[in-house]
Design a protein around this motif. Structure first.
Motif, short mmCIF file in Angstrom:
data_model
loop_
_atom_site.label_atom_id
_atom_site.label_comp_id
_atom_site.label_asym_id
_atom_site.label_seq_id
_atom_site.Cartn_x
_atom_site.Cartn_y
_atom_site.Cartn_z
N TYR A 1 0.85 -1.19 0.00
CA TYR A 1 0.00 0.00 0.00
C TYR A 1 0.88 1.24 0.00
O TYR A 1 1.88 1.30 0.73
CB TYR A 1 -0.89 0.03 1.25
N VAL A 2 0.50 2.23 -0.79
CA VAL A 2 1.23 3.49 -0.85
C VAL A 2 0.21 4.63 -0.76
O VAL A 2 -0.21 5.18 -1.77
CB VAL A 2 2.07 3.61 -2.14
N PRO A 3 -0.20 4.97 0.47
CA PRO A 3 -1.21 6.01 0.64
C PRO A 3 -0.73 7.37 0.13
O PRO A 3 0.45 7.69 0.19
CB PRO A 3 -1.43 6.06 2.16
N ASP A 4 -1.66 8.15 -0.36
CA ASP A 4 -1.39 9.51 -0.83
C ASP A 4 -1.80 10.48 0.27
O ASP A 4 -2.96 10.85 0.40
CB ASP A 4 -2.19 9.77 -2.11
N PHE A 5 -0.83 10.87 1.09
CA PHE A 5 -1.10 11.75 2.22
C PHE A 5 -1.24 13.20 1.76
O PHE A 5 -0.56 13.62 0.82
CB PHE A 5 0.02 11.64 3.26
N PRO A 6 -2.08 13.98 2.43
CA PRO A 6 -2.23 15.39 2.06
C PRO A 6 -0.93 16.16 2.32
O PRO A 6 -0.25 15.92 3.32
CB PRO A 6 -3.35 15.89 2.97
N ILE A 7 -0.60 17.03 1.39
CA ILE A 7 0.65 17.80 1.51
C ILE A 7 0.37 19.29 1.41
O ILE A 7 -0.69 19.71 0.95
CB ILE A 7 1.68 17.38 0.44
N GLY A 8 1.34 20.06 1.84
CA GLY A 8 1.26 21.51 1.73
C GLY A 8 0.77 22.17 3.01
O GLY A 8 0.09 21.55 3.83
N VAL A 9 1.12 23.42 3.17
CA VAL A 9 0.71 24.19 4.33
C VAL A 9 -0.81 24.25 4.38
O VAL A 9 -1.47 24.50 3.38
CB VAL A 9 1.32 25.62 4.29
N GLY A 10 -1.37 23.98 5.55
CA GLY A 10 -2.82 23.96 5.71
C GLY A 10 -3.42 22.59 5.48
O GLY A 10 -4.60 22.37 5.76
N HIS A 11 -2.65 21.65 4.94
CA HIS A 11 -3.16 20.31 4.66
C HIS A 11 -2.34 19.23 5.36
O HIS A 11 -2.90 18.30 5.92
CB HIS A 11 -3.16 20.03 3.15
N GLN A 12 -1.01 19.36 5.28
CA GLN A 12 -0.16 18.36 5.92
C GLN A 12 -0.04 18.65 7.40
O GLN A 12 0.40 19.73 7.80
CB GLN A 12 1.23 18.34 5.30
N SER A 13 -0.45 17.67 8.20
CA SER A 13 -0.30 17.77 9.65
C SER A 13 -0.35 16.36 10.21
O SER A 13 -0.83 15.43 9.54
CB SER A 13 -1.45 18.60 10.26
N TYR A 14 0.14 16.21 11.43
CA TYR A 14 0.07 14.90 12.06
C TYR A 14 -1.39 14.43 12.14
O TYR A 14 -1.68 13.27 11.85
CB TYR A 14 0.69 14.92 13.46
N GLU A 15 -2.28 15.32 12.48
CA GLU A 15 -3.69 14.96 12.60
C GLU A 15 -4.25 14.40 11.28
O GLU A 15 -4.90 13.36 11.26
CB GLU A 15 -4.51 16.18 13.05
N ASN A 16 -3.99 15.09 10.17
CA ASN A 16 -4.51 14.64 8.87
C ASN A 16 -3.86 13.34 8.41
O ASN A 16 -4.53 12.45 7.88
CB ASN A 16 -4.35 15.73 7.82
N TRP A 17 -2.55 13.25 8.59
CA TRP A 17 -1.86 12.03 8.18
C TRP A 17 -2.30 10.86 9.06
O TRP A 17 -2.51 9.75 8.59
CB TRP A 17 -0.35 12.22 8.22
N SER A 18 -2.43 11.11 10.34
CA SER A 18 -2.83 10.07 11.28
C SER A 18 -4.23 9.54 10.95
O SER A 18 -4.48 8.33 11.02
CB SER A 18 -2.80 10.64 12.71
N ARG A 19 -5.11 10.42 10.58
CA ARG A 19 -6.48 10.01 10.22
C ARG A 19 -6.45 9.01 9.05
O ARG A 19 -7.16 8.01 9.08
CB ARG A 19 -7.30 11.25 9.85
N LEU A 20 -5.62 9.27 8.06
CA LEU A 20 -5.54 8.38 6.91
C LEU A 20 -4.91 7.04 7.29
O LEU A 20 -5.43 5.98 6.94
CB LEU A 20 -4.76 9.03 5.77
N LEU A 21 -3.82 7.06 8.02
CA LEU A 21 -3.17 5.80 8.40
C LEU A 21 -4.07 4.99 9.35
O LEU A 21 -4.12 3.76 9.28
CB LEU A 21 -1.80 6.05 9.02
N LYS A 22 -4.79 5.67 10.21
CA LYS A 22 -5.70 4.99 11.14
C LYS A 22 -6.81 4.27 10.36
O LYS A 22 -7.25 3.19 10.77
CB LYS A 22 -6.31 5.98 12.13
N TYR A 23 -7.22 4.82 9.25
CA TYR A 23 -8.21 4.17 8.39
C TYR A 23 -7.72 2.77 7.99
O TYR A 23 -8.45 1.78 8.07
CB TYR A 23 -8.48 5.04 7.16
N TYR A 24 -6.46 2.68 7.55
CA TYR A 24 -5.88 1.39 7.17
C TYR A 24 -5.79 0.45 8.37
O TYR A 24 -6.03 -0.74 8.25
CB TYR A 24 -4.50 1.57 6.55
#
Length: 183
Positions: free
Chosen positions: A34-57
């Motif tokens: 699996y190679v998730p596409d994490f949100p990037i860029g200021v206002g999008h990339q954060s531990y909270e947003n990345w964690s939400r996606l990995l937690k889904y898996y």
């Protein structure tokens, strides 16, 4: 069943650097990757947003004690924080150019990376049977000292590649043959 996750760094994607090549290599070996596409860029990339996606898996049962997670750049500290916070055990971690608590890359990178940092990095050793850290001595983004310190805190094995930069496409790494033997 064994499986693999590959996690990209800041301002990157699942198709950058050696990630696509590694995905194809692992898949060709008949393994699930699996190679998730994490949100990037200021206002999008954060531990909270990345964690939400990995937690889904994780919630779907795709991250288990039979999982190997490979991360580049900011991904190693993100992965470490996530596993430690959720007390998730995995088989193996392979980190490339990992760092923690490092500022000075540039303002945008510092903003998006800072939420990933955490205290007690060494705790991640409780959540993986093996942790391999790759790093170089001439990374243009992260100091050698920061990468070496990261590896010393959490690695069970360190792999030093001299003059390899950030071990990315920019420094000539569209493939990462050195990593294959540790899968």
């Amino acid at each position: 069943m064994e499986n693999y996750f590959i996690i990209h760094g800041s301002f990157s994607s699942p198709y950058s650097n050696w990630i696509g090549w590694l995905h194809d290599f692992i898949e060709t070996e008949g393994e699930q990757v699996y190679v998730p596409d994490f949100p990037i860029g200021v206002g999008h990339q954060s531990y909270e947003n990345w964690s939400r996606l990995l937690k889904y898996y994780w919630d779907l049962g795709f991250i288990t004690e039979h999982t190997t997670i490979i991360g580049h750049s900011i991904a190693p500290v993100f992965i470490s924080k996530f596993l430690t916070e959720h007390k998730i055990k995995v088989k193996k971690l392979i980190f490339v150019c990992g760092f923690n608590q490092y500022f000075g890359i540039n303002e945008e990178y510092d903003i998006v990376n800072q939420t990933m940092y955490f205290e007690n990095l060494a705790e991640v050793k409780q959540y993986a049977n093996e942790i391999i850290c790759f790093y170089s001595d001439n990374d243009p983004y992260v100091s050698y000292e920061a990468e070496k310190d990261f590896a010393q805190q959490c690695a069970t094995k360190q792999v030093f590649i001299p003059k390899a930069g950030h071990i990315n496409s920019e420094s000539g790494y569209d493939t990462l043959e050195e990593l294959v033997q540790y899968l």
